[in-house]
Design an enzyme around this catalytic site. Structure first.
Site, PDB file in Angstrom:
ATOM      1  N   ASN A  59       4.575  28.369  67.187  1.00 29.98           N
ATOM      2  CA  ASN A  59       3.958  29.669  67.475  1.00 29.98           C
ATOM      3  C   ASN A  59       4.999  30.769  67.631  1.00 29.98           C
ATOM      4  O   ASN A  59       4.797  31.903  67.200  1.00 29.98           O
ATOM      5  CB  ASN A  59       3.114  29.578  68.743  1.00 29.98           C
ATOM      6  N   GLU A 104      -2.878  22.365  71.729  1.00 28.14           N
ATOM      7  CA  GLU A 104      -2.563  21.624  70.505  1.00 28.14           C
ATOM      8  C   GLU A 104      -2.805  20.127  70.675  1.00 28.14           C
ATOM      9  O   GLU A 104      -2.323  19.310  69.887  1.00 28.14           O
ATOM     10  CB  GLU A 104      -1.094  21.866  70.114  1.00 28.14           C
ATOM     11  N   ASP A 126      -3.122  29.097  64.705  1.00 20.86           N
ATOM     12  CA  ASP A 126      -4.550  28.755  64.664  1.00 20.86           C
ATOM     13  C   ASP A 126      -4.920  28.087  63.350  1.00 20.86           C
ATOM     14  O   ASP A 126      -5.705  27.127  63.315  1.00 20.86           O
ATOM     15  CB  ASP A 126      -5.392  30.012  64.864  1.00 20.86           C
TER      16      ASP A 126
END
Length: 755
Positions: free
Chosen positions: A631, A667, A640
């Site tokens: 991320n 996650e 995403d």
């Protein structure tokens, strides 16, 4: 005498109508009250479950953080001198292995940062920080220090967990800290929100808000320990968990909030955290209020319609009796005095009108010219044709009497209604009438009242026709003699197609078995209504409309005599919305997988089933390797998309229909494999690891591979009375931790760690 005797049944009819209407209102009110209580109880249970979900997840993460801090404190205690490079690498490794932790830091006894997973913090002094002072004081107690939320030097709103580190002699040597990452907990809070108006949050035990997720953003850092708030209610209760109604902040909207204190006894936390899950009080009952308003309006309209119908019926009976009495008196007077009589000589056209006839129209005796055309010229233009036709039918022999009601112009220009009735009393040789005599009666008032009655009936029918619920009325022969516009719009069957209840049911319930069930149920309800006040309680039925669509209708009504009025309230959209909300509550909005709530419910059910059958139940916990780094490098939107791709690969990799894959939080994913032994589950976990790696999703920030990979922890058990589903989850989580420690991109079943 007659009026006195007729007044009693009229009063009884009004009393029965009022009693039935009030009884219906009481039944509706009780039903709505019970429905509201059920909605509140259901929401309390749901919110308590969601708060418990946050507590379980966060408790597990706090336990992992505490384990790391305890390990670091023990390692540092035995070292005469700390190697900063070695400690930085160790802090970084631990930080990457844990979800929910932003930074790990080692602070010496003077408050200076000597090593950190974020190098930019090294050299800074935190001696004045409250958690450093609290950790120094906690050296004797061994408590885990939980700081209030604060803004860190890196600009992050965070909570810090700290453990003191003693030196070899037991003196204070420094502090190891872990800063909780609010972004990681945001995913957890979002996963438990099942309605747009819902909020989920975390609060420090002293009342300072750490994080909140809601449709309308609310600022972090608010002090919730204010008089009258649900936080203060929870604190005053002394309970670990509870559901309360009130405000989260002074002046805020009323909410129903479940609070759960998070303070595992093994961690010895000096301050607790509190999980919160709440809904807007008004939004919870929005659907119920719409139904209540609709039923209330229908109840009022039904009462008005029934009262108007009874009033008109009784008025018609009284007026009919009065009119009959007046006609009888008038006929007696005419027979005695020969007044109100007319006599027509057909051949000459001359007509004799009696003095009463003249007086009715305001003329003096013999003031009118005694000819038929003079009389006809005074008829109202709208009535003249009908009166002439009625007279001609009698003259032609088509009618035994001349009978006509029409308006005649008076001397002052106004019109009065007269009812003429006559008969030919003499005929010529060819049988043609030569003399006709008759009587005239002034029926102006009665006719006007009849017109008003018809207008009132028209208004009543219009009112019922425009009601927002379907209505039909059925007589003793099961003929449907009234159906309003909403009824026709909802079902589409014309009056010609369904003249009776039998034809209508054949179309509304085409399945024979279901039609028979409906018939029995309706007959029982009718029988109970006939002996219990006339009200037929509403219940849901599945009805097929004219266009073939299936509708859910709440059908009830009223029984009066051999007739009944049926009411139809369309609940199709309401049921569809309820089903959609139920699905939303069990599906993860991002990945389309089952969510944490769905998984928890299924785990409990499969645990009980496998316990009964004696079959094994396997769990696979999976986590995307270095997803925080992913991320940071590629951004959350791309993160995403990666979560969606991994979810698809996991779903595809489970071939058996009763296997379940769910998003567990962030996650992290979990697979539930009923009737699967440890070897089979381990083999499946390895296959899922390979399937995700085969996606080829670039991950340059990973220390494992250049593409996205996952790690898996496998656990299996035959459920018995000694263990719990939570223990199986904890075992799988521990094996996942081993897989990460062994290098990631692999599965671990607790017996060995293999690639």
């Amino acid at each position: 005498m007659h009026q006195s005797s007729s007044a009693r049944p009229m009063r009884r009819a009004w009393f029965a109508l009022a009693l039935g209407w009030l009884a219906l209102g009481v039944l509706l009110a009780v039903g709505l009250y019970l429905e509201r209580e059920e909605i509140e109880a259901r929401e309390r249970q749901r919110l308590a479950h969601q708060a418990r979900t946050i507590e379980i997840n966060l408790g597990r993460q706090l336990d992992a953080v505490n384990h790391v801090l305890t390990t670091l404190a023990r390692d540092l205690q035995g070292l005469p001198e700390v190697n900063p490079v070695w400690l930085h690498e160790r802090l970084t490794a631990f930080n990457d292995a844990m979800t929910g932790v932003r930074t790990l830091v080692w602070i010496d006894a003077e408050g200076t940062v000597r090593a950190a997973s974020r190098p930019e913090l090294v050299g800074r002094n935190f001696a004045e920080r409250a958690y450093f002072q609290a950790a120094r004081a906690a050296l004797a107690t061994g408590n885990l220090v939980v700081s209030p939320p604060f803004r860190t030097d890196l600009g992050v709103w965070a909570i810090t967990l700290a453990r003191p580190v003693p030196d070899a002699t037991g003196a204070f040597a420094g502090v190891v800290t872990a800063t909780l990452d609010p972004e990681e907990f945001a995913d957890l809070l979002d996963s438990v929100r099942y309605a747009p108006d819902m909020l989920a949050g975390l609060v420090h035990g002293d009342g300072l808000r750490f994080l909140v997720r809601a449709e309308q953003p609310e600022p972090a850092g608010a002090d919730l320990a204010q008089p009258g708030t649900v936080f203060m209610q929870h604190r005053a209760s002394g309970q670990a968990a509870g559901v309360y109604r009130g405000v989260t902040q002074p002046g805020g909207v009323q909410r129903l909030v479940a609070l759960h204190t998070i303070q595992p006894p093994d961690l010895r936390m000096d301050k607790a955290l509190v999980a919160a899950a709440g809904r807007d009080w008004q939004a919870i009952f929005a659907g119920w209020r719409s139904v209540a308003l609709g039923l209330g309006a229908a109840w009022v309209l039904l009462g008005l319609a029934a009262a108007a119908a009874l009033h008109l019926l009784q008025r018609w009976r009284v007026e009919a009796w009065q009119h009959a009495q007046a006609l009888a008196a008038q006929e007696a007077a005419l027979q005695a005095t020969n007044q109100g009589v007319w006599d027509w000589d057909v051949a000459s056209g001359h007509v004799y009108f009696s003095p009463v006839w003249h007086a009715m129209l305001g003329y003096a005796n013999d003031a009118l010219e005694g000819r038929l055309d003079a009389w006809m010229s005074r008829l109202h233009a709208e009535d003249a044709v009908g009166a002439r036709a009625a007279l001609q039918r009698h003259l032609d022999g088509a009618a035994p009497f001349y009978d006509s009601t029409h308006r005649v112009r008076c001397k002052d220009g106004s019109y009065r209604w007269l009812h003429d009735r006559g008969r030919a009393i003499a005929h010529d040789a060819q049988g043609r009438p030569v003399r006709v005599i008759g009587t005239s009666s002034d029926v102006t008032e009665a006719t006007q009242q009849a017109l008003k009655l018809r207008e009132t009936e028209r208004v009543l029918r219009h009112l019922m026709n425009d009601m927002p619920i379907g209505l039909c009325m059925v007589d003793e022969a099961h003929r449907i003699y009234f159906r309003n516009r909403r009824f026709l719009e909802d079902f589409g069957h014309t009056e010609a197609e369904t003249p009776t209840l039998h034809e209508w049911t054949l179309r509304a319930y085409p399945e024979d078995d279901y039609r028979r069930v409906v018939g029995r149920t309706w007959k029982q309800a009718m029988a109970l209504a006939a002996h219990g006040g006339g009200e037929i309680p509403a219940r849901d039925y599945r009805i097929v409309a004219h266009d073939g669509t299936l509708r859910t209708m709440a059908i009830g009504g009223l029984v009066f005599g051999q007739h009944f009025l049926a009411t139809f309230v369309d609940r199709t959209e309401q049921q569809a919305q309820s089903e959609a909300l139920r699905k939303l509550a069990y599906i993860d909005g991002l990945t389309g997988l089952a969510n944490r709530r769905h998984f928890d419910t299924t785990l409990q059910a499969e645990w009980r089933r496998c316990r009964r059958s004696g079959k094994p139940l396997a769990l696979v916990m999976l986590d995307i390797d270095h997803f925080k780094r992913y991320n940071d490098r590629y951004g959350h939107p791309q993160g995403d998309e990666t979560l969606k791709a991994v979810a698809t690969a996991l779903r595809t990799g489970l071939a058996r229909p009763h296997d379940l894959v769910a998003r567990y939080g962030g996650e992290e994913f979990v697979c539930l494999l009923p009737e699967c032994n440890l070897a089979g589950a381990y083999h499946k976990a390895q296959a899922l690891c390979r399937a995700v790696q085969a996606l080829g999703l670039e991950h340059k920030a990973s220390s494992v591979a250049d593409v996205v990979t996952i790690s898996a922890g496998v656990a299996c058990q035959v459920p018995d009375g000694e263990s719990t589903p939570e223990a199986l989850l904890a075992q799988a989580d521990a094996h996942l931790y081993r897989a990460k420690q062994a290098g990631r991109n692999r599965a671990d079943d607790g017996t060995d760690v293999l690639s």
